[in-house]
Design an enzyme around this catalytic site. Structure first.
Site, PDB file in Angstrom:
ATOM      1  CG  MET A   1      -2.137  -0.908   1.078  1.00 20.02           C
ATOM      2  SD  MET A   1      -3.126  -0.527  -0.377  1.00 20.02           S
ATOM      3  CE  MET A   1      -3.563   1.174  -0.055  1.00 20.02           C
TER       4      MET A   1
ATOM      5  CD  GLU B   1       9.318  -0.037   4.702  1.00 19.25           C
ATOM      6  OE1 GLU B   1       9.666  -0.759   5.646  1.00 19.25           O
ATOM      7  OE2 GLU B   1       8.242  -0.227   4.095  1.00 19.25           O
TER       8      GLU B   1
ATOM      9  CB  THR C   1      -6.924  -4.205   8.994  1.00 20.87           C
ATOM     10  OG1 THR C   1      -5.990  -5.081   8.343  1.00 20.87           O
ATOM     11  CG2 THR C   1      -7.555  -3.285   7.973  1.00 20.87           C
TER      12      THR C   1
ATOM     13  CB  ALA D   1     -11.684   3.733   6.873  1.00 14.94           C
TER      14      ALA D   1
ATOM     15  CG  HIS E   1      -7.861 -10.017   1.617  1.00 13.73           C
ATOM     16  ND1 HIS E   1      -9.096 -10.130   2.208  1.00 13.73           N
ATOM     17  CD2 HIS E   1      -7.718  -8.703   1.281  1.00 13.73           C
ATOM     18  CE1 HIS E   1      -9.673  -8.937   2.234  1.00 13.73           C
ATOM     19  NE2 HIS E   1      -8.871  -8.052   1.677  1.00 13.73           N
ATOM     20  CG  HIS E   2      -2.628 -10.462  -0.543  1.00 13.18           C
ATOM     21  ND1 HIS E   2      -1.641 -10.453   0.414  1.00 13.18           N
ATOM     22  CD2 HIS E   2      -3.366  -9.333  -0.331  1.00 13.18           C
ATOM     23  CE1 HIS E   2      -1.759  -9.361   1.156  1.00 13.18           C
ATOM     24  NE2 HIS E   2      -2.802  -8.661   0.725  1.00 13.18           N
TER      25      HIS E   2
ATOM     26  CE  LYS F   1      -6.653  -8.785   5.371  1.00 16.88           C
ATOM     27  NZ  LYS F   1      -6.026  -7.519   5.765  1.00 16.88           N
TER      28      LYS F   1
ATOM     29  CB  THR G   1     -13.154  -5.000   4.443  1.00 15.77           C
ATOM     30  OG1 THR G   1     -12.069  -4.117   4.199  1.00 15.77           O
ATOM     31  CG2 THR G   1     -14.358  -4.586   3.628  1.00 15.77           C
TER      32      THR G   1
END
Ligand code: NAD
Length: 267
Positions: A13, A34, A100, A122, A155-156, A159, A166
């Site tokens: 992201m 980083e 998340t 969010a 998801h991939h 994760k 979500t």
């Protein structure tokens, strides 16, 4: 001009967010971080982005660069975000948090920090999912517990948290639409002789496959009919564009905890 600092800038992201910030009018990247030991620490941000020197180096901690921007955009890991929130509060900077997987303690920290700085938090920053959350609430408030609800997310393989933030949010929204508490009706695993499905339970199932960016299906089903609503993200840019939109929006806000419905004006 809204100057942004992007943490985890080499992440899936983080990298898309810096690219989109650069192409967005009214936004700029003036700081980046980083993890300590990463190859890009110390590199000039402009060189990293292939834009020529910008005169600001990629740092291994937010506190040392927080002064260089107006808004911190954070898509990292819950324990890393916790440190970033402390640094943003100390520097008095607004935040956009997309990370998340926070536990109760992490969520409480975000809520407390929002009394000092404005935060958009969010689990999903796409327009489509945020519109869907509203629709899901409306559907759940009409369909009674004769309708079973299950949510499936994919998801991939990389994760780290499950179910996705979500899917959890969707489950909370449909539970709230029915006037129920997800802690009481949520079912997150099914295995073995589990007996018949209980009336009113809301199931959440997780799949982890290859390179899937993010897919969520919410199923409302009863005897004789079924409604299935699916959102598929085929590019991380939908989340990155949402994060940049949130950064531009939150820069001028008072301290408080905001979500993407606030940013997008969804009532
Ligand atoms: P990723 O693993 O690709 O990126 C995380 C980055 O954080 C890595 O580059 C890592 O090196 C870096 N990092 C680790 N420790 C650090 C430290 N101390 N300081 C600075 N950087 C550090 O993960 P990702 O796929 O980019 O996802 C990141 C988070 O964003 C996850 O929690 C994911 O669920 C969430 N996410 C949210 C949305 C949304 O719309 N809200 C969308 C996609 C992903």
């Amino acid at each position: 001009m809204v100057n942004c600092i992007v943490t985890g800038t080499a992440g899936r992201m983080g990298r898309r967010i810096v690219d989109i910030l650069i192409e967005t009018e009214g936004a700029d990247v003036t700081g980046a971080t980083e993890r300590p030991g990463h190859d890009i620490i110390g590199m000039d941000i402009g060189d990293y982005l292939g834009l020529g020197k910008k005169g600001a180096a990629i740092a291994d901690n937010l506190a040392s660069v927080a002064g260089a921007g107006d808004v911190v955009i954070d898509f990292t890991l819950p324990d890393v975000s916790a440190r970033h929130i402390m640094a943003a509060v100390d520097a008095g900077k607004a935040m956009v948090i997309g990370t998340t997987g926070f536990d109760e303690k992490g969520l409480a920290q975000i809520s407390e920090a929002s009394s000092k700085i404005p935060i958009v938090f969010a689990p999903n920053m796409s327009v489509g999912v945020n519109l869907l959350l509203k629709v899901l609430h409306d559907i759940a408030s009409v369909l009674d517990e004769d309708y079973d609800i299950d949510i499936v997310e994919t998801h991939h393989r990389h994760k780290k948290d499950a179910p996705s933030g979500t899917a959890l949010k969707m489950a909370q929204v449909v539970a709230a639409g029915r006037g129920r508490d997800l802690d009481e009706v949520g079912v997150f695993t099914r295995h073995g002789i589990i007996g018949e499905r209980k009336r009113g339970e809301i199931g959440v199932q997780t799949l982890r496959i290859g390179d899937v960016v993010g897919e969520h299906t919410v199923i409302f089903g009863t005897m004789g009919e079924r409604i299935e609503i699916t959102h598929k993200a085929s590019s991380r840019d939908v989340f990155a564009r949402g994060a940049v939109k949130a950064a531009l929006w939150v820069a001028g806000m008072k301290p408080g905890l905001y979500n993407m419905h606030d940013v997008l004006g969804i009532k």
